[in-house]
Motif scaffolding. Structure first.
Motif, mmCIF file in Angstrom:
data_model
loop_
_atom_site.group_PDB
_atom_site.id
_atom_site.type_symbol
_atom_site.label_atom_id
_atom_site.label_comp_id
_atom_site.label_asym_id
_atom_site.label_seq_id
_atom_site.Cartn_x
_atom_site.Cartn_y
_atom_site.Cartn_z
ATOM 1 N N SER A 450 2.835 0.742 1.594
ATOM 2 C CA SER A 450 3.060 -0.356 2.531
ATOM 3 C C SER A 450 2.835 0.094 3.976
ATOM 4 O O SER A 450 2.216 -0.627 4.775
ATOM 5 N N VAL A 453 -0.908 0.495 4.708
ATOM 6 C CA VAL A 453 -1.564 -0.799 4.918
ATOM 7 C C VAL A 453 -1.281 -1.312 6.324
ATOM 8 O O VAL A 453 -2.168 -1.864 6.994
ATOM 9 N N SER A 476 -2.340 -8.839 0.737
ATOM 10 C CA SER A 476 -3.428 -8.756 -0.240
ATOM 11 C C SER A 476 -3.871 -7.308 -0.451
ATOM 12 O O SER A 476 -4.065 -6.860 -1.597
ATOM 13 N N ILE A 477 -4.047 -6.581 0.637
ATOM 14 C CA ILE A 477 -4.475 -5.174 0.533
ATOM 15 C C ILE A 477 -3.387 -4.344 -0.141
ATOM 16 O O ILE A 477 -3.668 -3.510 -1.018
ATOM 17 N N TYR A 478 -2.152 -4.565 0.245
ATOM 18 C CA TYR A 478 -1.016 -3.829 -0.335
ATOM 19 C C TYR A 478 -0.942 -4.064 -1.841
ATOM 20 O O TYR A 478 -0.784 -3.117 -2.633
ATOM 21 N N THR A 479 -1.068 -5.317 -2.258
ATOM 22 C CA THR A 479 -1.022 -5.638 -3.680
ATOM 23 C C THR A 479 -2.150 -4.950 -4.440
ATOM 24 O O THR A 479 -1.945 -4.402 -5.536
ATOM 25 N N SER A 480 -3.341 -4.960 -3.863
ATOM 26 C CA SER A 480 -4.492 -4.320 -4.515
ATOM 27 C C SER A 480 -4.273 -2.821 -4.686
ATOM 28 O O SER A 480 -4.563 -2.248 -5.747
ATOM 29 N N ILE A 481 -3.758 -2.190 -3.645
ATOM 30 C CA ILE A 481 -3.507 -0.740 -3.707
ATOM 31 C C ILE A 481 -2.461 -0.420 -4.778
ATOM 32 O O ILE A 481 -2.620 0.519 -5.572
ATOM 33 N N LEU A 483 -1.632 -2.200 -7.422
ATOM 34 C CA LEU A 483 -2.198 -2.428 -8.759
ATOM 35 C C LEU A 483 -3.077 -1.256 -9.189
ATOM 36 O O LEU A 483 -3.057 -0.851 -10.364
ATOM 37 N N LEU A 484 -3.817 -0.706 -8.241
ATOM 38 C CA LEU A 484 -4.668 0.448 -8.550
ATOM 39 C C LEU A 484 -3.812 1.664 -8.904
ATOM 40 O O LEU A 484 -4.110 2.381 -9.879
ATOM 41 N N TYR A 487 -2.377 1.228 -12.306
ATOM 42 C CA TYR A 487 -3.388 1.418 -13.351
ATOM 43 C C TYR A 487 -3.618 2.906 -13.609
ATOM 44 O O TYR A 487 -3.757 3.337 -14.762
#
Length: 518
Positions: A450, A453, A476-481, A483-484, A487
């Motif tokens: 966080s 970002v 949006s960027i925080y969520t993408s990071i 999720l990565l 994964y």
């Protein structure tokens, strides 16, 4: 064919989650309207009164509501259990009004409720009673496995309530009195829907609710043995929480009360998704313990608690870093001073997850004495810390207002939750140190993500022109990071590789279904 009684835990949680996602959107709207419409003072007064009556309710409840939920989950067709509980609520409601009338007649209400008008004290009493009855029917829908139907009703009620609040705000009639009426409307509509759901699917409400003297004695002693340890803890806890708010009102006033309430309610948004799981998991714990299946209880704990801790931390870490933007969007300049309190209180729901999901194990197992002892310790320690943080310097305090109370809340919840975790790990046969390490690693990873970002968006991309656009892009960027990271390293979030593979395959399947067929 799947019936209401055979809905799986996953399906019931899915509906809770959908309802809470829908509710999150509604709550964001109302969180931006209510503080602005009422202003810090009226907002503080409403939350102060609500908090005091919540503690009065907790004292009179005596742990009976906790016992009712666990027992009705195990004995779903026992009409006498339902009748006894709602007779109990009726008597407790009368005691609330008797208490207020005594304070009114003696003039002591000015001491218990500093700087509060008498009419709003009575209105708060009515609201807590309506809420109490509504929660009883809500517990029944979860215990009966009717969660799917009750969550549909909840979504409809939230939509109606949000529409009414917007009208009050736009017409500039969102006074404190009208806000109480608005809360009455919400609670009456929701309770009515719960009754309809139960009556349609179980038919229990149509039955005779009379109890014999023998039944009353039997239920009384059953609840006494289960709930009395909780009552002792709840009594001390009630006094401690009352003094939290009362001391803040005395030393800080309604404005500081408003700032603290504002920060507390923003923190509560972070708990929204995980809070949906608490009643459902409590039900599964109760059923598993009734079958003497400790292994299943341990499996449920391992499977869900770390995941939901990480989910709460996901939201909380974003709020901690983005607090200034959130305060501006939801409260405006009038709440600018609440920024630090918002940062601190954003940490609270992270450990609240462990608190609620862990104590569910103890309560399902009937270990109410242990629950009582830990609760008493936390209440007494918390009260001393509250005075230290809120009292003026002439009383050797820090006079820290809303910020001080927020710090105290986080310190206490961190210590107490991990004490609970220590005992629960021994009961379930799991590793305490493993879960303690997971708390630190998961929280630290998300906070770094966080903060990174924030540096990227604010300093490198320089998107400071529009606060809302900045906030959305950052999210949006925080969520993408995240999720990565999940994964690549699912263990950080309490997940397994098969969970990730299942989610990826599920998304691929849904995307392929959206493609036009040749």
């Amino acid at each position: 064919m799947e019936t209401s009684n055979t809905h799986s835990l996953k399906k019931r949680y899915f509906y809770k989650l959908v309802s809470n996602i829908f509710g999150l959107g509604i709550n964001i709207v109302t969180a931006g309207i209510t503080p602005r419409g009422l202003g810090p003072k009226n907002y503080g007064d409403f939350n102060f009164l609500s908090s005091v009556f919540l503690q009065i309710k907790g004292f009179l409840d005596m742990g009976v509501s906790v016992g009712f939920y666990n027992k009705i989950s195990q004995r779903q067709n026992e009409q006498g259990l339902i009748a006894f509980y709602f007779h109990f609520l009726t008597i407790a409601s009368c005691l609330i009004f008797l208490f207020i009338m005594v304070l009114h007649g003696t003039g002591l209400y000015t001491l218990v409720f500093p700087d509060q008008k008498l009419i709003f004290i009575y209105m708060s009493a009515i609201l807590i009673i309506l809420t109490w009855f509504g929660q009883g029917f809500d517990q029944m829908t979860d215990a009966f496995g009717l969660t799917i139907y009750s969550e549909r009703a909840r979504m409809l009620q939230k939509a109606l309530g949000a529409g009414l609040l917007i009208v009050l705000f736009l017409y500039q009639i969102l006074t404190l009195r009208n806000y109480f009426y608005y809360q009455y409307f919400n609670q009456i509509v929701l309770t009515g829907m719960f009754i309809w759901v139960i009556n349609t699917n179980k038919g229990l409400i149509k039955k005779q609710w009379k109890l014999t003297l023998s039944q009353i004695k039997t239920y009384f002693f059953e609840f006494y043995h289960y709930s009395f340890p909780i009552f002792v803890e709840a009594s001390i806890g009630t006094v401690a929480v009352f003094f939290d708010r009362w001391l803040l009102q005395i030393f800080g006033g309604s404005i500081q009360q408003g700032f603290y309430s504002f920060s507390y309610n923003i923190g509560a948004l972070c708990f929204l998704f995980t809070g949906a799981m608490t009643p459902l998991l409590s039900r599964e714990y109760a059923i598993a313990h009734a079958n003497n299946d400790i292994k299943k209880m341990a499996l449920l704990f391992r499977r869900f608690v770390p995941v939901f801790y990480s989910l709460a931390a996901f939201f909380s870490c974003f709020v901690i870093i983005q607090s200034e933007k959130i305060v501006y969007i939801l409260g405006g300049n009038a709440y600018k001073t609440a920024n630090l309190a918002v940062k601190i209180m954003a940490i609270y729901p992270i450990f609240q997850v462990y608190g609620q999901l862990s104590t569910s194990v103890l309560l399902a197992a009937g270990k109410t004495k242990l629950y009582r002892n830990i609760g008493i310790f936390s209440s007494i320690a918390g009260l001393l810390l509250t005075f230290f943080f809120l009292a003026p310097t002439k009383y050797f305090g820090l006079n820290a207002g809303a910020n001080g109370l927020a710090v105290k809340m986080v310190l206490i919840v961190f210590v107490v939750v991990n004490v609970f975790l220590f005992y629960i790990s021994k009961f379930l046969g799991i590793s305490f140190w493993k879960y303690l390490a997971h708390q630190a690693v998961s929280f630290g990873s998300l906070l770094v993500a966080s903060f990174s970002v924030s540096i990227l968006v604010d300093s490198i991309l320089k998107l400071n022109g529009n606060v809302i656009v900045n906030f959305i892009i950052s999210g949006s960027i925080y969520t993408s990071i995240v999720l990565l990271i999940a994964y690549k390293y699912p263990v950080l979030f309490g997940l397994k590789n098969e969970d990730i593979n299942y989610a990826v395959n599920f998304i691929r399947k849904k995307v392929s279904e959206l493609k036009p067929h040749e």
